[in-house]
Every structure is written in structure tokens, then in C-alpha cells.
Design a protein around this motif. Structure first.
Motif, PDB file in Angstrom:
ATOM      1  N   GLU A 101       0.829  -1.213   0.000  1.00 19.37           N
ATOM      2  CA  GLU A 101       0.000   0.000   0.000  1.00 19.37           C
ATOM      3  C   GLU A 101       0.864   1.264   0.000  1.00 19.37           C
ATOM      4  O   GLU A 101       0.593   2.212  -0.743  1.00 19.37           O
ATOM      5  CB  GLU A 101      -0.912   0.000   1.230  1.00 19.37           C
ATOM      6  CG  GLU A 101      -1.681   1.297   1.413  1.00 19.37           C
ATOM      7  CD  GLU A 101      -2.113   1.547   2.842  1.00 19.37           C
ATOM      8  OE1 GLU A 101      -2.588   2.671   3.088  1.00 19.37           O
ATOM      9  OE2 GLU A 101      -1.949   0.663   3.704  1.00 19.37           O
ATOM     10  N   GLU A 102       1.904   1.262   0.829  1.00 16.83           N
ATOM     11  CA  GLU A 102       2.784   2.435   0.902  1.00 16.83           C
ATOM     12  C   GLU A 102       3.425   2.726  -0.443  1.00 16.83           C
ATOM     13  O   GLU A 102       3.505   3.876  -0.870  1.00 16.83           O
ATOM     14  CB  GLU A 102       3.864   2.213   1.960  1.00 16.83           C
ATOM     15  CG  GLU A 102       3.346   2.250   3.378  1.00 16.83           C
ATOM     16  CD  GLU A 102       4.374   1.777   4.402  1.00 16.83           C
ATOM     17  OE1 GLU A 102       5.472   1.307   4.009  1.00 16.83           O
ATOM     18  OE2 GLU A 102       4.066   1.877   5.606  1.00 16.83           O
ATOM     19  N   GLY A 114      -5.785   2.101  -1.660  1.00 18.41           N
ATOM     20  CA  GLY A 114      -6.968   2.002  -0.804  1.00 18.41           C
ATOM     21  C   GLY A 114      -7.473   0.575  -0.689  1.00 18.41           C
ATOM     22  O   GLY A 114      -7.871   0.130   0.398  1.00 18.41           O
ATOM     23  N   ALA A 115      -7.443  -0.155  -1.794  1.00 14.26           N
ATOM     24  CA  ALA A 115      -7.888  -1.555  -1.775  1.00 14.26           C
ATOM     25  C   ALA A 115      -6.976  -2.399  -0.889  1.00 14.26           C
ATOM     26  O   ALA A 115      -7.441  -3.254  -0.123  1.00 14.26           O
ATOM     27  CB  ALA A 115      -7.936  -2.113  -3.194  1.00 14.26           C
ATOM     28  N   GLU A 119      -8.078  -4.333   2.590  1.00 12.13           N
ATOM     29  CA  GLU A 119      -7.832  -5.756   2.819  1.00 12.13           C
ATOM     30  C   GLU A 119      -7.078  -5.964   4.132  1.00 12.13           C
ATOM     31  O   GLU A 119      -7.400  -6.867   4.914  1.00 12.13           O
ATOM     32  CB  GLU A 119      -7.066  -6.373   1.661  1.00 12.13           C
ATOM     33  CG  GLU A 119      -6.872  -7.864   1.822  1.00 12.13           C
ATOM     34  CD  GLU A 119      -6.156  -8.527   0.664  1.00 12.13           C
ATOM     35  OE1 GLU A 119      -5.896  -9.746   0.794  1.00 12.13           O
ATOM     36  OE2 GLU A 119      -5.843  -7.869  -0.343  1.00 12.13           O
ATOM     37  N   ALA A 120      -6.076  -5.143   4.379  1.00 10.80           N
ATOM     38  CA  ALA A 120      -5.316  -5.243   5.630  1.00 10.80           C
ATOM     39  C   ALA A 120      -6.235  -4.993   6.827  1.00 10.80           C
ATOM     40  O   ALA A 120      -6.156  -5.710   7.835  1.00 10.80           O
ATOM     41  CB  ALA A 120      -4.145  -4.263   5.626  1.00 10.80           C
ATOM     42  N   ALA A 121      -7.115  -4.016   6.718  1.00  9.22           N
ATOM     43  CA  ALA A 121      -8.045  -3.712   7.812  1.00  9.22           C
ATOM     44  C   ALA A 121      -9.010  -4.877   8.046  1.00  9.22           C
ATOM     45  O   ALA A 121      -9.309  -5.216   9.200  1.00  9.22           O
ATOM     46  CB  ALA A 121      -8.815  -2.432   7.501  1.00  9.22           C
ATOM     47  N   ARG A 122      -9.504  -5.494   6.970  1.00 11.45           N
ATOM     48  CA  ARG A 122     -10.389  -6.663   7.114  1.00 11.45           C
ATOM     49  C   ARG A 122      -9.676  -7.808   7.843  1.00 11.45           C
ATOM     50  O   ARG A 122     -10.245  -8.460   8.700  1.00 11.45           O
ATOM     51  CB  ARG A 122     -10.864  -7.152   5.741  1.00 11.45           C
ATOM     52  CG  ARG A 122     -12.102  -6.469   5.224  1.00 11.45           C
ATOM     53  CD  ARG A 122     -12.728  -7.200   4.053  1.00 11.45           C
ATOM     54  NE  ARG A 122     -11.797  -7.648   3.032  1.00 11.45           N
ATOM     55  CZ  ARG A 122     -11.368  -6.912   2.012  1.00 11.45           C
ATOM     56  NH1 ARG A 122     -11.781  -5.667   1.881  1.00 11.45           N
ATOM     57  NH2 ARG A 122     -10.543  -7.415   1.123  1.00 11.45           N
ATOM     58  N   LEU A 123      -8.414  -8.039   7.463  1.00 10.19           N
ATOM     59  CA  LEU A 123      -7.651  -9.103   8.117  1.00 10.19           C
ATOM     60  C   LEU A 123      -7.442  -8.810   9.594  1.00 10.19           C
ATOM     61  O   LEU A 123      -7.541  -9.703  10.435  1.00 10.19           O
ATOM     62  CB  LEU A 123      -6.301  -9.293   7.416  1.00 10.19           C
ATOM     63  CG  LEU A 123      -6.361  -9.999   6.067  1.00 10.19           C
ATOM     64  CD1 LEU A 123      -5.061  -9.784   5.302  1.00 10.19           C
ATOM     65  CD2 LEU A 123      -6.641 -11.480   6.262  1.00 10.19           C
TER      66      LEU A 123
END
Length: 133
Positions: A101-102, A114-115, A119-123
Motif C-alpha cells: 500500500e505504501e 486504498g484496496a 484488505e489489511a483492515a479486514r484481516l
């Protein structure tokens, strides 16, 4: 068919021997060894490959962001494979996604960044605090 059937046993042995002195082995050579060994023994080497791919010196590819992005994408792919086999490795996938992402954000690719962040936030939400150590 087993993917390791096409890999030279000599190449595997050389990679393992090279990693014995990994403290002095340049990162580029460690990555090459991990790539090979991850085909033979994924659970042992996919995490090491994923981590090594995001450890490349940020200045080494400062003038080639597309190479840096490809390395980060490969890290995500390795972490995804590991997470698919063993969900306890969610933290590895989260960390790989954050690095990916970075790099996407640095390159102005905000939709893709953003995607990856989503995904990281969902995990993290699914696997709890250990998913983002």
C-alpha cells in the motif's frame, strides 16, 4: 505434479548452504535462495521470502519505483500463499499489504492503495491484534 520435481537438487543444496551464512549474504542473494526453496518447502521459506522482499533498501530502487512495487507485490503473493495454508500467518499478509500500500501510494496509485489498506483492515478485524504485529 509436484513443482519441486523440476528443481535441481544441486540448486536446492547450494541455496541452503548459502543461507547458512545468511548474516553476510547480500539480501538479493537471500531472496534468490528463498524463491527457490519456497518452491520445495513452502511453509519454511514463504515467510522468509515475504519478509526479505519488503526489506530491500528503499534507496536501492529509488529511481525504479516499478521494481520496488513488483517486489512488494511478490511479497503479498508469498504471504497470501502462506496465509492460505496457515491462517495464523495473517500478520505476515497484513504487513506485506501495508508495505505494498505504501509503495502504491508513493506512486500515486491511490485506488489500488486504498484496496490494499481495506484488505489489511479486514484481516486485522478478522484475526485480531496479532494480525498486525
Amino acid at each position: 505434479m509436484n513443482h519441486s520435481a523440476n528443481i535441481s537438487h544441486e540448486a536446492v543444496l547450494r541455496a541452503r548452504v548459502a543461507l547458512l551464512g545468511s548474516e553476510v549474504l547480500p539480501l538479493r542473494q537471500r531472496v534468490a535462495a528463498y524463491r527457490l526453496l519456497a518452491q520445495v518447502s513452502p511453509p519454511a521459506y514463504l515467510p522468509l521470502l515475504a519478509e526479505a522482499l519488503w526489506e530491500y533498501d528503499p534507496h536501492e530502487f529509488a529511481h525504479r519505483p516499478e521494481i520496488k512495487l513488483a517486489l512488494r507485490a511478490e511479497s503479498v503473493a508469498a504471504a497470501r500463499r502462506m496465509h492460505a495454508v496457515e491462517p495464523g500467518w495473517a500478520w505476515l499478509l497484513v504487513t506485506s499489504l501495508v508495505h505494498y500500500e505504501e509503495q502504491l501510494a508513493l506512486m500515486g496509485r491511490t485506488t489500488e492503495a486504498g484496496a490494499a489498506a481495506e484488505e489489511a483492515a479486514r484481516l486485522r478485524a478478522e484475526f485480531g491484534p496479532t494480525a498486525g504485529r
